[in-house]
Design an enzyme around this catalytic site. Structure first.
Site, PDB file in Angstrom:
ATOM      1  CB  SER A 149      48.062  39.971  46.571  1.00  0.00           C
ATOM      2  OG  SER A 149      48.421  39.778  47.928  1.00  0.00           O
ATOM      3  CE1 TYR A 162      51.874  43.377  45.455  1.00  0.00           C
ATOM      4  CE2 TYR A 162      50.595  42.524  47.299  1.00  0.00           C
ATOM      5  CZ  TYR A 162      51.292  42.311  46.131  1.00  0.00           C
ATOM      6  OH  TYR A 162      51.401  41.042  45.624  1.00  0.00           O
TER       7      TYR A 162
END
Length: 255
Positions: A149, A162
């Site tokens: 990401s 995350y």
């Protein structure tokens, strides 16, 4: 008829029942690959992905496993290789795409140990051990592609855990590219930005979407196929000279 770029190749895509994972499975299949479609609980969605794989010109199968269970990477790897042997008479395969992941938005004050452990288990531990258990069966010249990401390179305070997990995946790209390089295996990390999937609810809210698009150089939110095309390239022969890279796939978000 022209030979497709992935004819004869065997791939496993984790988290392939929807979103980016489904698009990746479809794009690999469109070039002739056999694709094992991994899912956790969404049986109907996994079957829909398999139908899309076949419609794209490939073949495949669905394979279930809950990657939040620490034992699953080993068990899933064994089931996948058994499946490959049953279908093809070999225990070797060509492409591993670690796409499965969970989100969870929280600043550090809101993160408890359960959230931390759950996120790291699925987003970092699972792909790490999928690679460990499957690498002996990955053919020389094979491909490992981890879906990370752009949160790992841009500071979003509400993505504390995350982003940390995805940064770990990014580090693996270089480490494992060196490790597996003598076998001709490439290892890369693909970093999507804001992408229109059901796991990114902000893309469905018009006001939030417009605000996000103002942070993206190309002026729009990404679509799953934008990411899938990059993965397809990395999986192909054309991508064979690219390894150890963190490939931004955000349309220039927050440059």
């Amino acid at each position: 008829m022209a030979t497709k770029k992935l004819d004869g190749k065997i791939a496993l895509v984790t988290g392939a029942s929807r979103g980016i994972g489904r698009a990746i499975a479809e794009h690999l299949a469109s070039e002739g690959a056999f694709v094992a479609v991994h899912y956790n609980a969404a049986d109907a969605s996994a079957k829909a992905t398999l139908a899309a794989v076949e419609a794209a010109g490939g073949t495949g199968a669905i394979i279930q496993g809950d990657l939040s269970d620490p034992d699953t990477p080993r068990l899933l790897s064994e089931r996948f290789i058994d499946l490959v042997e049953e279908r093809f008479g070999t225990r070797a395969f060509d492409i591993l795409v670690n796409n499965a992941g969970i989100g969870g938005r929280a600043v550090i004050e809101e993160v408890d140990e359960a959230m931390f452990d759950a996120t790291l288990t699925v987003d970092l531990r699972a792909p790490f051990f999928m690679i460990k258990y499957l690498s002996p069966s990955l053919r020389d010249g094979g491909r490992i592609i981890n879906i990370s990401s752009m949160a790992s390179r841009s500071a979003f305070p509400f993505m504390t855990v995350y982003a940390s997990a995805k940064a770990g995946l990014d580090a693996l790209a270089g480490v494992l590219a060196n490790h597996f390089g003598p076998r001709g295996i490439t290892v890369n990390s693909v970093l999507p930005g804001a992408t229109a999937t059901d796991l990114n609810p902000g893309t469905r809210d018009p006001e939030t979407r417009r605000a996000t698009e103002q942070t993206i150089a190309l002026g729009r939110v990404g679509e799953p196929q934008d990411i899938a095309r990059i993965v397809r390239f990395l999986a192909s022969e054309e991508g064979g000279w690219v390894t150890g890279q963190r490939i931004d796939a955000s349309g220039g978000q927050r440059l």
